[in-house]
Write a protein that holds these residues in place. Structure first.
Motif, PDB file in Angstrom:
ATOM      1  N   GLY A   1      -1.060   5.235   5.901  1.00 51.52           N
ATOM      2  CA  GLY A   1      -0.287   4.788   7.055  1.00 51.52           C
ATOM      3  C   GLY A   1      -1.113   4.646   8.318  1.00 51.52           C
ATOM      4  N   SER A   2      -2.240   5.361   8.383  1.00 52.31           N
ATOM      5  CA  SER A   2      -3.122   5.220   9.549  1.00 52.31           C
ATOM      6  C   SER A   2      -3.819   3.858   9.542  1.00 52.31           C
ATOM      7  N   ILE A   3      -3.829   3.200   8.376  1.00 50.91           N
ATOM      8  CA  ILE A   3      -4.370   1.839   8.272  1.00 50.91           C
ATOM      9  C   ILE A   3      -3.288   0.837   8.654  1.00 50.91           C
ATOM     10  N   SER A   4      -2.127   0.963   7.993  1.00 52.72           N
ATOM     11  CA  SER A   4      -0.982   0.101   8.265  1.00 52.72           C
ATOM     12  C   SER A   4       0.257   0.747   7.665  1.00 52.72           C
ATOM     13  N   TRP A   5       1.434   0.502   8.267  1.00 51.62           N
ATOM     14  CA  TRP A   5       2.667   1.051   7.707  1.00 51.62           C
ATOM     15  C   TRP A   5       2.961   0.430   6.342  1.00 51.62           C
ATOM     16  N   ARG A   6       2.374  -0.731   6.060  1.00 49.57           N
ATOM     17  CA  ARG A   6       2.601  -1.407   4.787  1.00 49.57           C
ATOM     18  C   ARG A   6       1.839  -0.761   3.632  1.00 49.57           C
ATOM     19  N   SER A   7       0.735  -0.118   3.942  1.00 50.63           N
ATOM     20  CA  SER A   7      -0.152   0.409   2.898  1.00 50.63           C
ATOM     21  C   SER A   7       0.522   1.420   1.971  1.00 50.63           C
ATOM     22  N   PRO A   8       1.351   2.365   2.484  1.00 52.46           N
ATOM     23  CA  PRO A   8       2.003   3.307   1.565  1.00 52.46           C
ATOM     24  C   PRO A   8       2.907   2.626   0.539  1.00 52.46           C
ATOM     25  N   PHE A   9       3.579   1.539   0.940  1.00 46.19           N
ATOM     26  CA  PHE A   9       4.440   0.828  -0.006  1.00 46.19           C
ATOM     27  C   PHE A   9       3.612   0.217  -1.135  1.00 46.19           C
ATOM     28  N   LEU A  10       2.480  -0.365  -0.779  1.00 46.45           N
ATOM     29  CA  LEU A  10       1.598  -0.943  -1.791  1.00 46.45           C
ATOM     30  C   LEU A  10       0.962   0.161  -2.634  1.00 46.45           C
ATOM     31  N   GLY A  11       0.717   1.317  -2.000  1.00 43.83           N
ATOM     32  CA  GLY A  11       0.173   2.460  -2.738  1.00 43.83           C
ATOM     33  C   GLY A  11       1.139   2.977  -3.783  1.00 43.83           C
ATOM     34  N   VAL A  12       2.432   3.042  -3.428  1.00 47.69           N
ATOM     35  CA  VAL A  12       3.463   3.466  -4.383  1.00 47.69           C
ATOM     36  C   VAL A  12       3.479   2.525  -5.582  1.00 47.69           C
ATOM     37  N   SER A  13       3.438   1.232  -5.317  1.00 41.99           N
ATOM     38  CA  SER A  13       3.476   0.237  -6.394  1.00 41.99           C
ATOM     39  C   SER A  13       2.320   0.441  -7.363  1.00 41.99           C
ATOM     40  N   THR A  14       1.142   0.687  -6.824  1.00 47.91           N
ATOM     41  CA  THR A  14      -0.040   0.915  -7.668  1.00 47.91           C
ATOM     42  C   THR A  14       0.135   2.147  -8.544  1.00 47.91           C
ATOM     43  N   LEU A  15       0.635   3.232  -7.950  1.00 49.89           N
ATOM     44  CA  LEU A  15       0.851   4.469  -8.693  1.00 49.89           C
ATOM     45  C   LEU A  15       1.885   4.297  -9.803  1.00 49.89           C
ATOM     46  N   MET A  16       2.941   3.553  -9.511  1.00 49.36           N
ATOM     47  CA  MET A  16       3.995   3.370 -10.503  1.00 49.36           C
ATOM     48  C   MET A  16       3.544   2.482 -11.658  1.00 49.36           C
TER      49      MET A  16
END
Length: 413
Positions: free
Chosen positions: A175-190
């Protein structure tokens, strides 16, 4: 090695002595579901540290941003009513894979959302995927575990705790990079979780699936006719109002950047994970499941009142959030254990009925807390949450005769 018989949900389960089976001595399929649980619950924590950033970047009010939790929990509550029906047709593996796939898709789309209402809608889809996953994951771990129901529940709660604890740190960092990054991170993990479940979970026996009795849509409602299960569901709904006041509203009063919020909720989740595995079983043996639950809920009331009194004092709020993790870890495990032993119905049906009620409270809480703060003052949401949690204690006392058999079962074990 001696054999024994354990009562679970009114049924008798025979097998090797539970006391002699290690919690960590499990088939690889259990560890596959365990890892998937961690990634699923990391998804919840990943979003938490960026709530204020979402409000700023999408020009939304705190109450609008909390709808990300409200839509998620509301859809999850109602979707829970169909999970046992779906799992009885697709099997545990098929249902888990479907849930994980939905989360992966909607979280990826969330990373590209350009307004708060699109994001709220996608989080509703996330709730559907999570409902299919969460309700089935517990049943899957219990059925695949080699160490008995009680230890399987502890393992499940440990996965939940680890996911919730690691998620905020990763979410704060991304999130310190962008608020969008955690959403994309979740997708990768799933996507990773999907591949692990696909490979490591055993294929369902076709003949067993065909012969297996299909669960009707009415099953969760019929299960709630058992007063013990209904009482625990209502208790969980009231308790979750406090839980999600901390989860969804507290980040707005802390005034921290995403990484700072990540560290706070890392401490919260770490204590949640530790107490759910190591402390809750000891409380259960010493005081009984229901009485221990009441003690933890009383401590939670006190913690929320302190947060209400010192809302403007950052270090007090941080300390109270972290301490709440220890309380919530114990409470989650104790309530889940009680639900599994409360009524003589299928575990998946009991989980669906209980989770429906539980997530209704979770759906109400985030928006209510933020709106109360906007209309009145930032202290009030914590006091209101404390009041609802206190009602859950009163409700336990009022209905204890319907729950006493759970404590008697603890003594028998």
């Amino acid at each position: 090695m001696s054999t024994n018989t354990q009562s679970v949900g009114g049924a008798k389960v025979s097998g090797v002595s539970l006391d002699k089976q290690s919690l960590f001595h499990q088939p690889i399929s259990v560890w596959a579901v365990f890892f998937a649980c961690i990634t699923a619950f990391m998804g919840m924590g990943l979003v938490n540290p960026v709530l204020p950033s979402i409000a700023e970047n999408l020009q939304a009010s705190p109450s609008e941003v909390t709808l990300l939790y409200t839509s998620y929990n509301a859809v999850m509550a109602f979707a829970m009513l169909i999970t046992s029906t779906v799992s009885s047709r697709l099997g545990n593996k098929g249902t888990l894979l479907t849930g994980v796939f939905i989360i992966a898709i909607v979280s990826a789309l969330g990373g590209f959302a350009d307004n708060i209402w699109t994001l709220v809608g996608l989080r509703a889809g996330w709730g559907l995927g999570n409902a299919l996953f969460v309700a089935t994951a517990l049943a899957a771990i219990v059925s695949l575990s080699s160490s008995g129901t009680a230890k399987a529940i502890i393992l499940y709660e440990a996965a939940v705790g680890l996911g919730i604890s690691i998620g905020p740190l990763l979410g704060g960092t991304l999130g310190s990079i962008s608020w969008r990054s955690p959403f994309l991170g979740v997708s990768t993990l799933m996507i990773l979780a999907f591949m692990i479940l696909l490979v490591l979970m055993p294929k369902p026996n076709v003949q067993t699936v065909v012969k297996k009795k299909r669960t009707p849509l009415s099953a969760p409602f019929k299960a709630m006719k058992h007063r013990s299960l209904l009482v625990l569901g209502i208790v969980a709904a009231l308790y979750n109002i406090g839980f999600f006041t901390i989860m969804a509203y507290a980040p707005f009063v802390l005034g921290l950047h995403p990484k700072g919020l990540g560290y706070v909720f890392l401490g919260w989740g770490t204590l949640l994970a530790i107490t759910s595995v190591f402390m809750a079983p000891k409380l259960e043996k010493t005081f009984g499941t229901v009485k221990s639950m009441a003690i933890m809920l009383f401590l939670f009331v006190a913690d929320l009142v302190i947060m209400g009194l010192f809302t403007s004092t950052q270090w007090v709020i941080i300390s109270a959030i972290v301490f709440a993790g220890a309380i919530l870890g114990n409470t989650n495990t104790l309530i889940t254990t009680a639900v599994m032993e409360a009524a003589p119905v299928e575990r998946s049906t009991a989980s669906a009925a209980y989770s429906f009620l539980r997530f209704l409270g979770a759906a109400i809480s985030p928006y209510m807390a933020a709106k109360l703060a906007e209309i009145y003052n930032p202290h009030l949401p914590f006091y209101v949450a404390a009041g609802f949690v206190f009602l859950s204690i009163v409700f336990i006392g009022w209905n204890y005769k319907h729950l006493a058999h759970v404590d008697r079962m603890d003594t028998a074990h």
